[in-house]
Design an enzyme around this catalytic site. Structure first.
Site, PDB file in Angstrom:
ATOM      1  N   ASP A  14      -0.995 -82.727 -67.041  1.00 10.41           N
ATOM      2  CA  ASP A  14       0.128 -83.566 -67.464  1.00 10.41           C
ATOM      3  C   ASP A  14       0.380 -84.719 -66.483  1.00 10.41           C
ATOM      4  O   ASP A  14       0.007 -84.640 -65.307  1.00 10.41           O
ATOM      5  CB  ASP A  14       1.386 -82.685 -67.567  1.00 10.41           C
ATOM      6  CG  ASP A  14       2.473 -83.356 -68.391  1.00 10.41           C
ATOM      7  OD1 ASP A  14       2.149 -84.272 -69.173  1.00 10.41           O
ATOM      8  OD2 ASP A  14       3.646 -82.974 -68.251  1.00 10.41           O
ATOM      9  N   ASN A  16      -0.297 -88.108 -67.261  1.00  7.35           N
ATOM     10  CA  ASN A  16      -1.144 -89.301 -67.453  1.00  7.35           C
ATOM     11  C   ASN A  16      -0.326 -90.530 -67.838  1.00  7.35           C
ATOM     12  O   ASN A  16      -0.508 -91.622 -67.287  1.00  7.35           O
ATOM     13  CB  ASN A  16      -2.157 -89.062 -68.581  1.00  7.35           C
ATOM     14  CG  ASN A  16      -3.173 -88.018 -68.225  1.00  7.35           C
ATOM     15  OD1 ASN A  16      -3.341 -87.689 -67.060  1.00  7.35           O
ATOM     16  ND2 ASN A  16      -3.853 -87.488 -69.219  1.00  7.35           N
ATOM     17  N   TRP A  19       1.832 -91.812 -65.030  1.00 10.95           N
ATOM     18  CA  TRP A  19       0.973 -92.401 -64.008  1.00 10.95           C
ATOM     19  C   TRP A  19       0.688 -93.864 -64.367  1.00 10.95           C
ATOM     20  O   TRP A  19       0.798 -94.753 -63.529  1.00 10.95           O
ATOM     21  CB  TRP A  19      -0.340 -91.602 -63.916  1.00 10.95           C
ATOM     22  CG  TRP A  19      -1.293 -92.070 -62.863  1.00 10.95           C
ATOM     23  CD1 TRP A  19      -1.383 -91.604 -61.590  1.00 10.95           C
ATOM     24  CD2 TRP A  19      -2.291 -93.101 -62.996  1.00 10.95           C
ATOM     25  NE1 TRP A  19      -2.374 -92.277 -60.910  1.00 10.95           N
ATOM     26  CE2 TRP A  19      -2.949 -93.202 -61.750  1.00 10.95           C
ATOM     27  CE3 TRP A  19      -2.697 -93.939 -64.035  1.00 10.95           C
ATOM     28  CZ2 TRP A  19      -3.986 -94.086 -61.515  1.00 10.95           C
ATOM     29  CZ3 TRP A  19      -3.722 -94.841 -63.798  1.00 10.95           C
ATOM     30  CH2 TRP A  19      -4.352 -94.909 -62.552  1.00 10.95           C
ATOM     31  N   HIS A  31      -4.673 -91.729 -69.581  1.00 11.58           N
ATOM     32  CA  HIS A  31      -5.612 -90.745 -70.140  1.00 11.58           C
ATOM     33  C   HIS A  31      -7.044 -91.078 -69.711  1.00 11.58           C
ATOM     34  O   HIS A  31      -7.836 -90.194 -69.411  1.00 11.58           O
ATOM     35  CB  HIS A  31      -5.535 -90.717 -71.666  1.00 11.58           C
ATOM     36  CG  HIS A  31      -4.195 -90.248 -72.176  1.00 11.58           C
ATOM     37  ND1 HIS A  31      -3.583 -89.132 -71.694  1.00 11.58           N
ATOM     38  CD2 HIS A  31      -3.377 -90.761 -73.124  1.00 11.58           C
ATOM     39  CE1 HIS A  31      -2.425 -88.963 -72.328  1.00 11.58           C
ATOM     40  NE2 HIS A  31      -2.269 -89.948 -73.187  1.00 11.58           N
ATOM     41  N   THR A  60      -0.947 -78.954 -80.318  1.00 12.77           N
ATOM     42  CA  THR A  60      -0.551 -79.188 -81.720  1.00 12.77           C
ATOM     43  C   THR A  60       0.574 -80.232 -81.760  1.00 12.77           C
ATOM     44  O   THR A  60       0.659 -81.034 -82.672  1.00 12.77           O
ATOM     45  CB  THR A  60      -0.080 -77.862 -82.389  1.00 12.77           C
ATOM     46  OG1 THR A  60       0.718 -77.144 -81.466  1.00 12.77           O
ATOM     47  CG2 THR A  60      -1.238 -76.990 -82.801  1.00 12.77           C
ATOM     48  N   LEU A 125     -19.865 -70.496 -65.669  1.00 12.44           N
ATOM     49  CA  LEU A 125     -18.464 -70.784 -65.997  1.00 12.44           C
ATOM     50  C   LEU A 125     -18.240 -70.939 -67.510  1.00 12.44           C
ATOM     51  O   LEU A 125     -18.997 -71.652 -68.170  1.00 12.44           O
ATOM     52  CB  LEU A 125     -18.048 -72.091 -65.296  1.00 12.44           C
ATOM     53  CG  LEU A 125     -16.613 -72.548 -65.523  1.00 12.44           C
ATOM     54  CD1 LEU A 125     -15.634 -71.699 -64.708  1.00 12.44           C
ATOM     55  CD2 LEU A 125     -16.460 -74.029 -65.141  1.00 12.44           C
ATOM     56  N   ARG A 177       0.127 -76.570 -63.655  1.00  9.59           N
ATOM     57  CA  ARG A 177       0.573 -77.728 -64.430  1.00  9.59           C
ATOM     58  C   ARG A 177       0.794 -78.874 -63.457  1.00  9.59           C
ATOM     59  O   ARG A 177       1.539 -78.735 -62.474  1.00  9.59           O
ATOM     60  CB  ARG A 177       1.865 -77.436 -65.187  1.00  9.59           C
ATOM     61  CG  ARG A 177       2.305 -78.635 -66.019  1.00  9.59           C
ATOM     62  CD  ARG A 177       3.618 -78.407 -66.746  1.00  9.59           C
ATOM     63  NE  ARG A 177       3.869 -79.512 -67.658  1.00  9.59           N
ATOM     64  CZ  ARG A 177       4.161 -79.396 -68.944  1.00  9.59           C
ATOM     65  NH1 ARG A 177       4.258 -78.212 -69.484  1.00  9.59           N
ATOM     66  NH2 ARG A 177       4.363 -80.455 -69.696  1.00  9.59           N
ATOM     67  N   ILE A 184       5.445 -74.079 -69.677  1.00  7.93           N
ATOM     68  CA  ILE A 184       4.056 -73.812 -70.058  1.00  7.93           C
ATOM     69  C   ILE A 184       3.679 -74.361 -71.437  1.00  7.93           C
ATOM     70  O   ILE A 184       2.528 -74.249 -71.872  1.00  7.93           O
ATOM     71  CB  ILE A 184       3.662 -72.319 -69.900  1.00  7.93           C
ATOM     72  CG1 ILE A 184       4.543 -71.411 -70.731  1.00  7.93           C
ATOM     73  CG2 ILE A 184       3.720 -71.904 -68.449  1.00  7.93           C
ATOM     74  CD1 ILE A 184       4.074 -69.950 -70.705  1.00  7.93           C
TER      75      ILE A 184
HETATM   76  C1  FPP Z   1      -0.595 -85.125 -70.920  1.00  6.58           C
HETATM   77  O1  FPP Z   1      -0.230 -86.350 -70.327  1.00  6.58           O
HETATM   78  C2  FPP Z   1      -2.001 -85.080 -71.209  1.00  6.58           C
HETATM   79  C3  FPP Z   1      -2.542 -85.035 -72.458  1.00  6.58           C
HETATM   80  C4  FPP Z   1      -1.745 -85.100 -73.684  1.00  6.58           C
HETATM   81  C5  FPP Z   1      -3.961 -84.919 -72.678  1.00  6.58           C
HETATM   82  C6  FPP Z   1      -4.844 -84.629 -71.480  1.00  6.58           C
HETATM   83  C7  FPP Z   1      -6.042 -85.464 -71.599  1.00  6.58           C
HETATM   84  C8  FPP Z   1      -6.801 -85.896 -70.578  1.00  6.58           C
HETATM   85  C9  FPP Z   1      -6.654 -85.463 -69.189  1.00  6.58           C
HETATM   86  C10 FPP Z   1      -7.888 -86.840 -70.842  1.00  6.58           C
HETATM   87  C11 FPP Z   1      -8.833 -86.372 -71.903  1.00  6.58           C
HETATM   88  C12 FPP Z   1     -10.041 -85.852 -71.327  1.00  6.58           C
HETATM   89  C13 FPP Z   1     -11.018 -85.227 -71.992  1.00  6.58           C
HETATM   90  C14 FPP Z   1     -12.241 -84.946 -71.274  1.00  6.58           C
HETATM   91  C15 FPP Z   1     -10.918 -84.846 -73.397  1.00  6.58           C
HETATM   92  P1  FPP Z   1       1.042 -87.112 -70.904  1.00  6.58           P
HETATM   93  O2  FPP Z   1       0.580 -88.282 -71.664  1.00  6.58           O
HETATM   94  O3  FPP Z   1       1.918 -86.170 -71.674  1.00  6.58           O
HETATM   95  O4  FPP Z   1       1.745 -87.560 -69.597  1.00  6.58           O
HETATM   96  P2  FPP Z   1       3.302 -87.864 -69.449  1.00  6.58           P
HETATM   97  O5  FPP Z   1       3.999 -86.549 -69.414  1.00  6.58           O
HETATM   98  O6  FPP Z   1       3.350 -88.589 -68.150  1.00  6.58           O
HETATM   99  O7  FPP Z   1       3.730 -88.705 -70.608  1.00  6.58           O
END
Ligand code: FPP
Length: 251
Positions: A14, A16, A19, A31, A60, A125, A177, A184
């Site tokens: 979480d 992305n 960030w 992402h 989901t 793995l 996380r 979770i």
């Molecule tokens: C949450 O960040 C993350 C996701 C919804 C998806 C995770 C995906 C990746 C790490 C990249 C994909 C990689 C592959 C290899 C498939 P968020 O957007 O909810 O972050 P925020 O809470 O800051 O908004």
């Protein structure tokens, strides 16, 4: 101190979006940067001797995100499959996706099944991407499938477990996380009943191998009692048998 084996590690990647936003970039940039971290963490989990690594790549609930964001996440999955295929196979990794992949583009679905088939006999793995996945949905489906196949039979924990999506992954030992939130979010609900939880403020794109290793090292030294009491308390309780009897009699 004996160390806990962290056989199955699960990660909610979480932070992305935040960030990217904190750098005045579009959320999807987070992402993209986050996807680069995925391969490092897979390598490190393997080096640490984990038997299974399950990554929450798309929940989901993520379907309600803007189409552009969903599209980028789909593309990153495809890119991973294309770029990392060789490394997965060379490193004896068994790759699987669990969840609902029906809305993915056909080409991505094909890449997934290709890698699942190619890596099926690998003994290293177990790398699982939870995609279109929800823990409650998994439990409901497992229960319904059990009832369909065993009408009138009483359900037990062991039986229900065998109807989960990938029962071979076993219980989660450590759930991490990133991104600062402490929940979770419907991830591996059944499998995490006794998981150690670790929440870090670090946002996923900044998460490093070294932080991951440090978390694993610190958690493997935690005492896990699984509802029991620790051996030293058991000894001390035995030595207080008389006091215990008095308490029970007079209570
Ligand atoms: C949450 O960040 C993350 C996701 C919804 C998806 C995770 C995906 C990746 C790490 C990249 C994909 C990689 C592959 C290899 C498939 P968020 O957007 O909810 O972050 P925020 O809470 O800051 O908004």
């Amino acid at each position: 101190m004996t160390k806990n084996s962290l056989n199955h590690i699960a990660i909610i990647m979480d932070g992305n979006g935040r960030w990217a936003e904190s750098r005045s970039h579009a959320r999807v940039w987070g992402h993209i940067r986050g996807s680069r971290v995925v391969s490092n963490i897979i390598e490190e989990a393997d080096a640490l001797g984990a038997k299974a690594l399950t990554l929450y790549t798309f929940s989901t609930e993520n379907w309600s995100r803007p189409v552009t964001e969903v599209t980028v996440l789909f593309k990153l999955l495809r890119k991973f499959l294309l770029i990392e295929r060789k490394r997965v196979l060379q490193n004896n990794i068994q790759f699987k996706v669990m969840g609902d992949t029906s809305k993915l583009p056909e080409v991505t679905k094909q890449l997934i099944s290709q890698l699942e088939v190619e890596s099926a006999d690998n003994t290293g793995l177990k790398l699982t991407f939870a995609f279109g996945y929800g823990g409650r949905d998994e439990i409901v489906k497992a229960t319904n499938n059990f009832i369909k196949e065993n009408p009138g039979k009483e359900i037990t924990e062991e039986l229900l477990e065998s109807y989960l999506l990938l029962p071979e992954l076993g219980n989660v030992d450590l759930m991490i996380r990133t991104g600062g939130d402490q929940r979770i979010s419907n991830f591996l609900l059944w499998q995490s009943a006794y998981a150690e939880l670790f929440f870090t403020e670090t946002r996923w794109p900044d998460f490093t191998r070294s932080e991951f290793r440090k978390i694993c090292e610190s958690v493997s030294c935690r005492e896990r009692r699984f509802g029991n009491i620790c051996p030293s308390s058991l000894e001390s309780s035995k030595s207080k048998a008389k006091e215990n009897r008095e308490i029970i009699t007079n209570f």
